[in-house]
Write a protein that holds these residues in place. Sequence first.
Motif, PDB file in Angstrom:
ATOM      1  N   ALA A   1      30.046  43.107  43.104  1.00 43.03           N
ATOM      2  CA  ALA A   1      29.552  43.251  41.730  1.00 43.03           C
ATOM      3  C   ALA A   1      28.346  42.335  41.527  1.00 43.03           C
ATOM      4  O   ALA A   1      28.222  41.306  42.188  1.00 43.03           O
ATOM      5  CB  ALA A   1      30.661  42.908  40.737  1.00 43.03           C
TER       6      ALA A   1
ATOM      7  N   LEU B   1      30.568  38.016  47.608  1.00 45.21           N
ATOM      8  CA  LEU B   1      31.029  38.289  48.978  1.00 45.21           C
ATOM      9  C   LEU B   1      32.135  39.331  49.070  1.00 45.21           C
ATOM     10  O   LEU B   1      32.334  39.906  50.121  1.00 45.21           O
ATOM     11  CB  LEU B   1      31.547  37.003  49.640  1.00 45.21           C
ATOM     12  N   ILE B   2      32.886  39.536  47.996  1.00 45.45           N
ATOM     13  CA  ILE B   2      34.055  40.408  48.130  1.00 45.45           C
ATOM     14  C   ILE B   2      33.879  41.724  47.385  1.00 45.45           C
ATOM     15  O   ILE B   2      33.905  42.786  47.986  1.00 45.45           O
ATOM     16  CB  ILE B   2      35.345  39.661  47.695  1.00 45.45           C
ATOM     17  N   SER B   3      33.669  41.662  46.073  1.00 44.85           N
ATOM     18  CA  SER B   3      33.625  42.921  45.324  1.00 44.85           C
ATOM     19  C   SER B   3      32.259  43.577  45.377  1.00 44.85           C
ATOM     20  O   SER B   3      32.136  44.788  45.211  1.00 44.85           O
ATOM     21  CB  SER B   3      34.027  42.697  43.866  1.00 44.85           C
TER      22      SER B   3
ATOM     23  N   LEU C   1      31.401  32.435  32.198  1.00 46.39           N
ATOM     24  CA  LEU C   1      32.515  31.781  32.891  1.00 46.39           C
ATOM     25  C   LEU C   1      32.651  30.323  32.444  1.00 46.39           C
ATOM     26  O   LEU C   1      33.765  29.832  32.227  1.00 46.39           O
ATOM     27  CB  LEU C   1      32.297  31.841  34.405  1.00 46.39           C
TER      28      LEU C   1
ATOM     29  N   GLU D   1      36.476  25.337  40.587  1.00 45.07           N
ATOM     30  CA  GLU D   1      36.958  26.473  41.381  1.00 45.07           C
ATOM     31  C   GLU D   1      37.030  27.753  40.556  1.00 45.07           C
ATOM     32  O   GLU D   1      36.764  28.836  41.067  1.00 45.07           O
ATOM     33  CB  GLU D   1      38.334  26.174  41.986  1.00 45.07           C
ATOM     34  N   ALA D   2      37.414  27.637  39.276  1.00 44.95           N
ATOM     35  CA  ALA D   2      37.534  28.839  38.450  1.00 44.95           C
ATOM     36  C   ALA D   2      36.172  29.496  38.244  1.00 44.95           C
ATOM     37  O   ALA D   2      36.044  30.722  38.295  1.00 44.95           O
ATOM     38  CB  ALA D   2      38.186  28.503  37.106  1.00 44.95           C
TER      39      ALA D   2
ATOM     40  N   GLY E   1      34.583  30.340  41.982  1.00 48.00           N
ATOM     41  CA  GLY E   1      35.358  31.373  42.664  1.00 48.00           C
ATOM     42  C   GLY E   1      34.986  32.769  42.193  1.00 48.00           C
ATOM     43  O   GLY E   1      34.850  33.694  42.995  1.00 48.00           O
ATOM     44  N   ALA E   2      34.792  32.923  40.883  1.00 44.61           N
ATOM     45  CA  ALA E   2      34.420  34.236  40.357  1.00 44.61           C
ATOM     46  C   ALA E   2      33.029  34.637  40.850  1.00 44.61           C
ATOM     47  O   ALA E   2      32.775  35.800  41.162  1.00 44.61           O
ATOM     48  CB  ALA E   2      34.474  34.230  38.834  1.00 44.61           C
TER      49      ALA E   2
ATOM     50  N   PHE F   1      26.520  35.919  33.551  1.00 47.32           N
ATOM     51  CA  PHE F   1      27.910  35.905  34.011  1.00 47.32           C
ATOM     52  C   PHE F   1      28.365  34.462  34.235  1.00 47.32           C
ATOM     53  O   PHE F   1      29.473  34.073  33.819  1.00 47.32           O
ATOM     54  CB  PHE F   1      28.017  36.729  35.299  1.00 47.32           C
TER      55      PHE F   1
ATOM     56  N   PHE G   1      31.522  33.528  43.722  1.00 47.63           N
ATOM     57  CA  PHE G   1      31.607  33.812  45.161  1.00 47.63           C
ATOM     58  C   PHE G   1      32.263  35.171  45.409  1.00 47.63           C
ATOM     59  O   PHE G   1      31.873  35.903  46.312  1.00 47.63           O
ATOM     60  CB  PHE G   1      32.445  32.733  45.875  1.00 47.63           C
ATOM     61  N   THR G   2      33.302  35.471  44.619  1.00 45.62           N
ATOM     62  CA  THR G   2      34.024  36.721  44.827  1.00 45.62           C
ATOM     63  C   THR G   2      33.129  37.923  44.559  1.00 45.62           C
ATOM     64  O   THR G   2      33.150  38.904  45.307  1.00 45.62           O
ATOM     65  CB  THR G   2      35.278  36.754  43.933  1.00 45.62           C
ATOM     66  N   ARG G   3      32.331  37.850  43.491  1.00 46.63           N
ATOM     67  CA  ARG G   3      31.397  38.959  43.262  1.00 46.63           C
ATOM     68  C   ARG G   3      30.405  39.080  44.413  1.00 46.63           C
ATOM     69  O   ARG G   3      30.093  40.181  44.866  1.00 46.63           O
ATOM     70  CB  ARG G   3      30.632  38.756  41.955  1.00 46.63           C
TER      71      ARG G   3
END
Lengths: 191, 191
Positions: free
Chosen positions: A156, A152-154, A166, A141-142, A145-146, A162, A148-150
């Motif tokens: 970046a 779909l969310i941020s 991680l 997940e760690a 998650g980073a 990258f 997916f977040t780049r």
Amino acid sequence: MRAAVLAATVDVLAEHGLAGTTVGAVARAAGVHETSVYRRWGTRENLILEALTEQLDAAMPVPDTGRVHDDLAAHFGALARLLATEQGRALLRLSAERDGTLPDRRLPYWTERLERGAAMVRRGVERGELAPDTDPGLVIEAVSGALFTRALISGAPVDEDFAARLVDLVLAGALPKPRPAADAAPVPLDS
Amino acid sequence: MRAAVLAATVDVLAEHGLAGTTVGAVARAAGVHETSVYRRWGTRENLILEALTEQLDAAMPVPDTGRVHDDLAAHFGALARLLATEQGRALLRLSAERDGTLPDRRLPYWTERLERGAAMVRRGVERGELAPDTDPGLVIEAVSGALFTRALISGAPVDEDFAARLVDLVLAGALPKPRPAADAAPVPLDS
């Protein structure tokens, strides 16, 4: 027929989204009869879930090289390459989507994907490469998650470098690295 | 007036979404004149971004306790509590949303939020608590990404315990912990 229909489903999803992905549209795109699709998959929901699962799992191998670092780097490098593409992000968005036309299958879907990744970590624990109290799912997940977040969310950029950084972070941690233990082979000290 | 208008903006956003958040609707909810809102914020976009930023930042303190572990645990514990609420998830979704009515400000917005968190890690590096080559942003992305992914993508539950375990993982890593170095105080060995 199975492979052709699943591939057509992914194409229709990427082009028309969840709401536009009807059994009729998929059957037309695959050049098969609608009744054949219903006979095999039963419902539109089953068809879509199977197509997404197969597509994402095929893009993300779960290697077993005998080294947990290499397994994770290959797995998440593939995820980063996938998420760097517009189609990959569209698939992820669909896998995460709740639009009211499908029951909320997100949690079982993601739990199963997480379990696939956790198997690599578990093997590392069994080989003694990782601490015995390692939580395999947490490691996955760690890292994911980073990514997916780049994607779909941020917004970046996502790339293999990258993903590799991680993996290194969750394996080695951010704490200062202690010098070798007393019973390890002696190494020269700089200070 | 500023606080009342920003609070009203958050309420309208949570209830009507981005598209329904007009300057008129916010002004009515706040009981002020629409022209006063335009005079102060200039555009609807500025108003929405300032309201979201203020709301999320207020919910997520950036403590400076002198211990990086405690700072991160408090910061991400607050994020987990926020994401466990429907309003928190709605705010996150809006901060990540691109709907065509706002320019894509996601990357600068998230870069700035990331930088706030990275300051805690940087202080830990400066105090020698973390390895000198630690990438502060990477630590923040690994923890927050897993939290955001549960809240917005997988739908798995988010709580403070999960945040604390993520912080421990990125600080200590999953590798086996070596025995104390030769020059550390001696401790009894079990084997």
